[in-house]
Design a protein around this motif. Sequence first.
Motif, mmCIF file in Angstrom:
data_model
loop_
_atom_site.group_PDB
_atom_site.id
_atom_site.type_symbol
_atom_site.label_atom_id
_atom_site.label_comp_id
_atom_site.label_asym_id
_atom_site.label_seq_id
_atom_site.Cartn_x
_atom_site.Cartn_y
_atom_site.Cartn_z
ATOM 1 N N ALA A 241 -22.369 28.552 -42.421
ATOM 2 C CA ALA A 241 -22.338 28.832 -43.862
ATOM 3 C C ALA A 241 -21.801 27.633 -44.637
ATOM 4 O O ALA A 241 -22.373 27.221 -45.651
ATOM 5 C CB ALA A 241 -21.505 30.080 -44.135
ATOM 6 N N PHE A 242 -20.704 27.031 -44.164
ATOM 7 C CA PHE A 242 -20.126 25.900 -44.888
ATOM 8 C C PHE A 242 -21.081 24.707 -44.857
ATOM 9 O O PHE A 242 -21.185 23.955 -45.838
ATOM 10 C CB PHE A 242 -18.773 25.522 -44.281
ATOM 11 C CG PHE A 242 -18.856 24.621 -43.084
ATOM 12 C CD1 PHE A 242 -18.785 23.243 -43.222
ATOM 13 C CD2 PHE A 242 -19.017 25.144 -41.805
ATOM 14 C CE1 PHE A 242 -18.867 22.405 -42.122
ATOM 15 C CE2 PHE A 242 -19.094 24.320 -40.704
ATOM 16 C CZ PHE A 242 -19.018 22.950 -40.854
ATOM 17 N N TYR A 243 -21.795 24.551 -43.738
ATOM 18 C CA TYR A 243 -22.729 23.431 -43.619
ATOM 19 C C TYR A 243 -23.901 23.594 -44.581
ATOM 20 O O TYR A 243 -24.283 22.653 -45.283
ATOM 21 C CB TYR A 243 -23.233 23.342 -42.182
ATOM 22 C CG TYR A 243 -24.401 22.413 -41.995
ATOM 23 C CD1 TYR A 243 -24.226 21.032 -42.032
ATOM 24 C CD2 TYR A 243 -25.692 22.904 -41.786
ATOM 25 C CE1 TYR A 243 -25.284 20.169 -41.864
ATOM 26 C CE2 TYR A 243 -26.752 22.040 -41.615
ATOM 27 C CZ TYR A 243 -26.554 20.678 -41.657
ATOM 28 O OH TYR A 243 -27.616 19.832 -41.505
ATOM 29 N N LEU A 244 -24.454 24.797 -44.626
ATOM 30 C CA LEU A 244 -25.581 25.048 -45.527
ATOM 31 C C LEU A 244 -25.170 24.875 -46.979
ATOM 32 O O LEU A 244 -25.942 24.362 -47.798
ATOM 33 C CB LEU A 244 -26.122 26.464 -45.288
ATOM 34 C CG LEU A 244 -26.707 26.728 -43.895
ATOM 35 C CD1 LEU A 244 -27.117 28.187 -43.760
ATOM 36 C CD2 LEU A 244 -27.904 25.825 -43.633
ATOM 37 N N ALA A 245 -23.936 25.287 -47.315
ATOM 38 C CA ALA A 245 -23.446 25.114 -48.686
ATOM 39 C C ALA A 245 -23.334 23.632 -49.022
ATOM 40 O O ALA A 245 -23.727 23.190 -50.108
ATOM 41 C CB ALA A 245 -22.096 25.806 -48.850
ATOM 42 N N ALA B 236 -16.385 20.415 -54.340
ATOM 43 C CA ALA B 236 -17.824 20.267 -54.105
ATOM 44 C C ALA B 236 -18.115 19.047 -53.235
ATOM 45 O O ALA B 236 -18.883 19.123 -52.272
ATOM 46 C CB ALA B 236 -18.552 20.150 -55.443
ATOM 47 N N TYR B 237 -17.490 17.924 -53.578
ATOM 48 C CA TYR B 237 -17.731 16.713 -52.795
ATOM 49 C C TYR B 237 -17.181 16.847 -51.379
ATOM 50 O O TYR B 237 -17.725 16.258 -50.433
ATOM 51 C CB TYR B 237 -17.118 15.506 -53.497
ATOM 52 C CG TYR B 237 -17.911 15.037 -54.691
ATOM 53 C CD1 TYR B 237 -19.218 14.586 -54.530
ATOM 54 C CD2 TYR B 237 -17.376 15.068 -55.976
ATOM 55 C CE1 TYR B 237 -19.968 14.164 -55.620
ATOM 56 C CE2 TYR B 237 -18.112 14.653 -57.077
ATOM 57 C CZ TYR B 237 -19.408 14.204 -56.882
ATOM 58 O OH TYR B 237 -20.155 13.798 -57.957
ATOM 59 N N LEU B 238 -16.111 17.616 -51.217
ATOM 60 C CA LEU B 238 -15.567 17.829 -49.881
ATOM 61 C C LEU B 238 -16.519 18.663 -49.032
ATOM 62 O O LEU B 238 -16.690 18.419 -47.839
ATOM 63 C CB LEU B 238 -14.204 18.520 -49.973
ATOM 64 C CG LEU B 238 -13.376 18.564 -48.682
ATOM 65 C CD1 LEU B 238 -13.187 17.168 -48.113
ATOM 66 C CD2 LEU B 238 -12.032 19.215 -48.945
ATOM 67 N N LYS B 239 -17.165 19.639 -49.638
ATOM 68 C CA LYS B 239 -18.162 20.433 -48.918
ATOM 69 C C LYS B 239 -19.332 19.552 -48.487
ATOM 70 O O LYS B 239 -19.850 19.673 -47.373
ATOM 71 C CB LYS B 239 -18.658 21.584 -49.793
ATOM 72 C CG LYS B 239 -17.639 22.682 -50.043
ATOM 73 C CD LYS B 239 -18.231 23.782 -50.902
ATOM 74 C CE LYS B 239 -17.189 24.829 -51.255
ATOM 75 N NZ LYS B 239 -16.698 25.546 -50.062
ATOM 76 N N ILE B 240 -19.750 18.658 -49.373
ATOM 77 C CA ILE B 240 -20.847 17.739 -49.048
ATOM 78 C C ILE B 240 -20.437 16.828 -47.887
ATOM 79 O O ILE B 240 -21.205 16.606 -46.940
ATOM 80 C CB ILE B 240 -21.235 16.910 -50.280
ATOM 81 C CG1 ILE B 240 -21.844 17.821 -51.363
ATOM 82 C CG2 ILE B 240 -22.208 15.797 -49.901
ATOM 83 C CD1 ILE B 240 -22.098 17.129 -52.683
ATOM 84 N N ALA B 241 -19.213 16.299 -47.955
ATOM 85 C CA ALA B 241 -18.731 15.415 -46.896
ATOM 86 C C ALA B 241 -18.603 16.155 -45.569
ATOM 87 O O ALA B 241 -18.912 15.602 -44.509
ATOM 88 C CB ALA B 241 -17.380 14.815 -47.299
ATOM 89 N N ALA B 242 -18.164 17.407 -45.617
ATOM 90 C CA ALA B 242 -18.034 18.200 -44.392
ATOM 91 C C ALA B 242 -19.396 18.419 -43.743
ATOM 92 O O ALA B 242 -19.529 18.379 -42.515
ATOM 93 C CB ALA B 242 -17.365 19.540 -44.704
ATOM 94 N N ALA B 243 -20.422 18.652 -44.562
ATOM 95 C CA ALA B 243 -21.780 18.822 -44.024
ATOM 96 C C ALA B 243 -22.273 17.523 -43.389
ATOM 97 O O ALA B 243 -22.961 17.542 -42.360
ATOM 98 C CB ALA B 243 -22.724 19.276 -45.136
#
Length: 306
Positions: A69-73, A108-115
Amino acid sequence: MISQKLVATKSTPPGESSESAPLVFNKSASLVEENTSITVEVTQADTLEPLNPDEQRDRARLELRVERAFYLAGRALAQLRDRRLYRSTHKTFEAYCRDRFNCSSDAAYLKIAAAEVYDNIQKFLPTNGRQIPMPTKERQVRDIAKADLEPEVQAEVWVRSVDEAGGNVPSSRVVKGAIEQCKEKPLLLVQDECQVGDVFNLVRLKGQEKKYNGCWAIATELTDSTVTVEVHDTTLIVESENLERIDSPNVRQQLSQILQRIRRIAKVDSLDRGAANVLKDLVRQTNLTPVEEGLLSWLEKYYGVV
């Protein structure tokens, strides 16, 4: 099977006969009515039930969806940002995230970086047959994303963390420890890894030099931490992590000659775009096919630089 005994007791209020009294269930072991007891067994079925093959597949698919879920986000946010799909309602990506998702720009940018970390882990996992679990939550890779590590090192950190956790998905504390271990690795001098005249493919370049990723280059000067390399149209100063060695002696000799031939053609004034496109392709090929060699020879004759 789990068995449980329930007891119903007839309660007789003052002035009423015992025959009309209601039954009241309690936790004792008997059903009591006028000093007469009857034991009643109530059986609770075991709640564990086997799944049929279709249900097993559905469970695995849904569990994977939850885990990712976190990756898709993060991937979705990256597309929204990169394609500027917010531009019909908002001037900036940051304002869009705040209004649409109640999410700060940092989050938001942290979610992008995590993906992106997830992608790098998946790409650079060791290919030795090991089954290594992937991250299931953003916070498990948050520190990796913040650590400014190269993609291969990100994967190395994750593998170390999984090993430390006994083959399971590690906690963020374990991940932090693995990051520190990787940062403490001794630095290698450039001279220990390459020599003047060695040929490399360029990788992981950033900024304005990113366009040279995938091109081959020849080392011409070394320092303790950098390498000066010649590419088809300029000279670059890179680090050892930007170089992938080409070990074939024949290729090294061939590319050294081809570099000079391409540079002579590239210096021609008003170079035709067709010729320029051919050169852009040739500088990414370490072994020229007969057709590619023929094209290069034809361009040399056409522009008179043989």
